[in-house]
Structures are given as structure tokens and as C-alpha cells.
Scaffold this motif. Sequence first.
Motif, PDB file in Angstrom:
ATOM      1  N   TYR A 194      38.273  42.593  33.029  1.00  0.00           N
ATOM      2  CA  TYR A 194      37.712  43.205  34.278  1.00  0.00           C
ATOM      3  C   TYR A 194      38.752  43.595  35.348  1.00  0.00           C
ATOM      4  CZ  TYR A 194      38.059  38.222  35.317  1.00  0.00           C
ATOM      5  OH  TYR A 194      38.478  36.898  35.827  1.00  0.00           O
ATOM      6  N   SER A 195      39.875  44.161  34.975  1.00  0.00           N
ATOM      7  CA  SER A 195      40.902  44.533  35.817  1.00  0.00           C
ATOM      8  C   SER A 195      40.680  45.994  36.546  1.00  0.00           C
ATOM      9  CB  SER A 195      42.314  44.712  35.120  1.00  0.00           C
ATOM     10  OG  SER A 195      41.935  45.467  34.229  1.00  0.00           O
ATOM     11  N   THR A 196      41.337  46.551  37.286  1.00  0.00           N
ATOM     12  CA  THR A 196      40.954  47.579  37.837  1.00  0.00           C
ATOM     13  C   THR A 196      41.264  48.860  36.660  1.00  0.00           C
ATOM     14  OG1 THR A 196      43.205  47.891  38.559  1.00  0.00           O
ATOM     15  CG2 THR A 196      41.522  46.925  40.147  1.00  0.00           C
ATOM     16  N   SER A 197      41.846  48.517  35.475  1.00  0.00           N
ATOM     17  CA  SER A 197      42.170  49.405  34.594  1.00  0.00           C
ATOM     18  C   SER A 197      41.783  48.661  33.470  1.00  0.00           C
ATOM     19  CB  SER A 197      43.404  50.109  34.712  1.00  0.00           C
ATOM     20  OG  SER A 197      43.647  50.796  35.755  1.00  0.00           O
TER      21      SER A 197
ATOM     22  N   SER B 119      40.115  38.082  51.027  1.00  0.00           N
ATOM     23  CA  SER B 119      40.396  39.029  49.847  1.00  0.00           C
ATOM     24  C   SER B 119      41.263  38.665  48.721  1.00  0.00           C
ATOM     25  CB  SER B 119      40.529  40.564  50.286  1.00  0.00           C
ATOM     26  OG  SER B 119      41.790  40.400  50.622  1.00  0.00           O
TER      27      SER B 119
ATOM     28  N   LYS C 106      32.632  37.823  34.543  1.00  0.00           N
ATOM     29  CA  LYS C 106      31.683  39.071  35.130  1.00  0.00           C
ATOM     30  C   LYS C 106      30.477  38.985  34.075  1.00  0.00           C
ATOM     31  CE  LYS C 106      34.424  40.168  38.319  1.00  0.00           C
ATOM     32  NZ  LYS C 106      34.136  39.580  39.941  1.00  0.00           N
TER      33      LYS C 106
ATOM     34  N   CYS D 133      46.484  41.187  39.188  1.00  0.00           N
ATOM     35  CA  CYS D 133      45.839  41.141  40.624  1.00  0.00           C
ATOM     36  C   CYS D 133      44.756  40.334  40.703  1.00  0.00           C
ATOM     37  CB  CYS D 133      45.741  42.451  41.111  1.00  0.00           C
ATOM     38  SG  CYS D 133      44.398  43.082  40.152  1.00  0.00           S
TER      39      CYS D 133
ATOM     40  N   ASN E 174      41.624  39.101  42.645  1.00  0.00           N
ATOM     41  CA  ASN E 174      40.413  39.620  43.250  1.00  0.00           C
ATOM     42  C   ASN E 174      39.316  38.602  43.707  1.00  0.00           C
ATOM     43  OD1 ASN E 174      41.368  42.118  43.010  1.00  0.00           O
ATOM     44  ND2 ASN E 174      40.598  42.504  40.901  1.00  0.00           N
TER      45      ASN E 174
ATOM     46  N   ASP F 292      31.968  40.572  42.084  1.00  0.00           N
ATOM     47  CA  ASP F 292      32.111  42.061  42.275  1.00  0.00           C
ATOM     48  C   ASP F 292      30.505  42.645  42.353  1.00  0.00           C
ATOM     49  OD1 ASP F 292      35.066  43.020  40.621  1.00  0.00           O
ATOM     50  OD2 ASP F 292      34.720  42.181  42.723  1.00  0.00           O
TER      51      ASP F 292
ATOM     52  N   ASP G 200      43.056  38.479  35.270  1.00  0.00           N
ATOM     53  CA  ASP G 200      41.838  39.453  35.389  1.00  0.00           C
ATOM     54  C   ASP G 200      41.371  39.652  33.949  1.00  0.00           C
ATOM     55  OD1 ASP G 200      41.734  39.665  37.988  1.00  0.00           O
ATOM     56  OD2 ASP G 200      42.992  41.423  38.118  1.00  0.00           O
TER      57      ASP G 200
END
Length: 449
Positions: A350-353, A40, A268, A21, A23, A27, A323
Motif C-alpha cells: 500500500y505504498s505510493t507506488s 503525519s 489496509k 515511507c 504514513n 487512509d 508499507d
Amino acid sequence: MKLKLTSLVVLLAAACMLSSCLNSDDDTTEYNYSKDTAISAFTLGTLNRYLHTTSSTGADSIYKTTVNGSYYKMVIDQLGRQIYNTDSLPYGTDAKHMLATITAINNGIILVKNVDSDSLRYYSSTDSIDFSTPRTVRIVSQDGQRYADYTVTLNVRKVPVGTVDWNLKTTSTDLAQLAETRALAAGGKVFVFGRYNGHTVGYKTLSSDGAAWTPLAQTFSEKASVIAKDNILYALDEGKLMTSTDGDNWTTVAVNGSLKSLVAASTKHLYALKADANGKVAGMMVSADNGVTWTDDTLDDDASTLPDEGTAYSCTSMRANKDIDQVVLVGRCSAANDIKARVWTRLDDYSTSPVETSWSYVDNSGKDLYALGSIRALAVTAYEGVPYALKSDGSEVSALLCSLDGGLSWKDSGLTVPSGMTATNGNLAMTVDKDGRMWIIADGKVWKN
């Protein structure tokens, strides 16, 4: 060639299985989305590519193919309101007719400014946009009271793969006197840092120039280290971490006696070697808040094999999952008392999961055919999504090498390099600027493609 296969292969497999995804690239900054307007997500669609071919009879023709634009990561700089791709689109991609999917927060209204006027038109994902020049995309809040303008710049290769048109920009006596040089690109400028007369000094030029180099007002101790992340320079000097946007004015953000030297950066994170009480390498540390705080990072091998001299690194986004970054760190190991290359690699998820990852050691110092071997001078950079390296034995410079397997092997990329290069005293550096152009600095000569 020895490789800690278990951890690295598992991580690579996990990276390919994770969903992707796109992003925002920052962040660490909190935005009040109820009041602000912002983009976004920005993803390219299927793009046309036109290539030249010659038939068996010698007749010239042009044929069309397509490029999956979603494979190319778009960076969204929310602070600078800039959107761009770090990996250049292939040569021949039609930049005048591109499809893009743009998403705004709070259902903001998306408008595109005309190329030759200030008039605006409504954006549609099915309408092609001319990105052959930087374009302004405006996001307007639903109540019409606020808006934000983003500049979208798409980088497309200017020459076919395998061809590099090198231009000698200058021969600088100032740059030639430096040892252990490092080139960095940040904020529309190219910087070169190196050791001279017991200090670390720097010079800068505009990325649009390359001929005129200005000395930086700030100097550091001989053992200082400098890297770049998000158009910001980071310098570590005797435990003091400083940041700068221009190389002349620096702000201290942290003091940490455990930090030995800055060695790498991902999208990140910042990475630094950890020092023990005697100043020896004791491990790796990582910062997720741009150097303010640091924690121990994990290694899959003994810290004594970490490179701490002549280090260089690359950071590339994995095609299977945008990601996840792959960071490749290369350099000499003072504890080994030789000049052979030590290679470490890390997947930064650094993905959401995210999947838990660690630094993996690649024993690339031996006599294997595709090992880097001995390196008196080394330069590494990421070019079009692939790690590239140049090395020197103190006189001749190698072919332009690339690694398609995360640092396990290094082979001749087939890209041409300037002829007659020399690199003494570690005076060899490479970087890629904001327009996707590669720079090589060797013994004071500056080339740009």
C-alpha cells in the motif's frame, strides 16, 4: 516442499527494493487538513539498549548496544489519536531516553506534555523523550486556535528473547466448551469466539485482566466468521457483514452473498473467501473500504486448495519496507478431505507506488521436515513482527513454532510454552494484545505472558 517460487520470490525482491515511507494508518478517512491539526509521521531514531552479561570469572556487568528504531513501524490511529508500535522493541531498550522524529501537517507546533504535570515543552528531534509511560504529544495550529492531543505508547519486551513468563489467568468452563476457537485483540479487550450448541458465541475480557470473562450479547450462526482490524471487530454471518467495537452491539455495513467467510486482514484490507452458487470455495475477495464493497483478488494457484476450515492468519510489516504487509493464511481444506495444513501468503503493498501482487500457494501439507503437516487445532498470530503458530493433534500441543520466511517453513522458536496444554475440538487460540503481550487459550485455560 512445493512453492510457487516465481511469483513469491519476485514479490519479495520487489518489496526489498521499494523505498520506505511512514504514513498514517488510516487512509480511508478524509481529513480537512486546512482546518485540522494532525501528526503525519512518527519515526524512532537510534535507541540505546542495555544488556546483562557474565564474564568468564562470574562477574556481572552491563554493556550498551544500539537499536535502529526506524525498523519498527509506528501505527498512527488518526481517529483515536493513538500512536504505538505493534512489534515490541527489544528487551533492554532504554525507554526513558528515546529520540523520535515527529512531523505535523501545516507546520503545526509540536509540544510534549510533562510526565507528572500538564505543563508543555517544545519538541526537538535532538532531545530525548521518556517513553517508559504513555506520553501526550500536542499539535497546535500556526494560528494557535486549534490543537490535537495524541497518546504515544511504546511497547518494549519485558523479558529476553527465548524466555516467556507465562501466567495462568483462569480456567474457564465457558471457554472450554467452545470448538474452533479464535482469539482477537481489539480496543483494549481480548475476545474469544467459538462454536457451541449450533451457534458462534463470544466472550471478552479486558487486556489488563484475563481472569473474568463476560459472554457477548450477540450470537451468530455456526458458520459465522469473525476477525479484527483497527480495533474493530468484523463478523460475517450468512452474507451479512457487521462491525462492532465492543462485541455486544453490531452494525450491518454490507450484504454480499458471494462472501463465504472472513479469513484475514492487513493494515489496509479485509480478505474473505468467495463462494460459488453451491457454497463451495471459488476464490478470494478483498475490500479496501472496511467491508462495504468487495472485488475478486488474484491467486497464483487453483482456488480448490484455499483453506476454509480452522483458518488462522498473521499479518506482519516487512522490515525492508514498512508499507508492505505480509499476510500468511493457514488452515485445512475441506475439498481435500484431510486435516493437513494449507498455507497461502500474500504481500499487500500500500505504498505510493504499489507493485501488483497476488496470493501465493505454499504446499505445506506434506512430510517435509519443517512443514506444518496435520492440524486438528491451529492458532496463528504475529508476535514481534514474526508469524507464530501452535498446533495440536487433539491432545498434546506443539512447541511454539515461528516462520521467518513467510510461511514456507515452521521451526521451533525456542520460546517456552505453558506445560501440559491440551487442545480438543479445535479449542486452541492465540492473539497479541495492544501492549504486545501474547495470549494462549486452550481447553478453557487462559495464559498471558
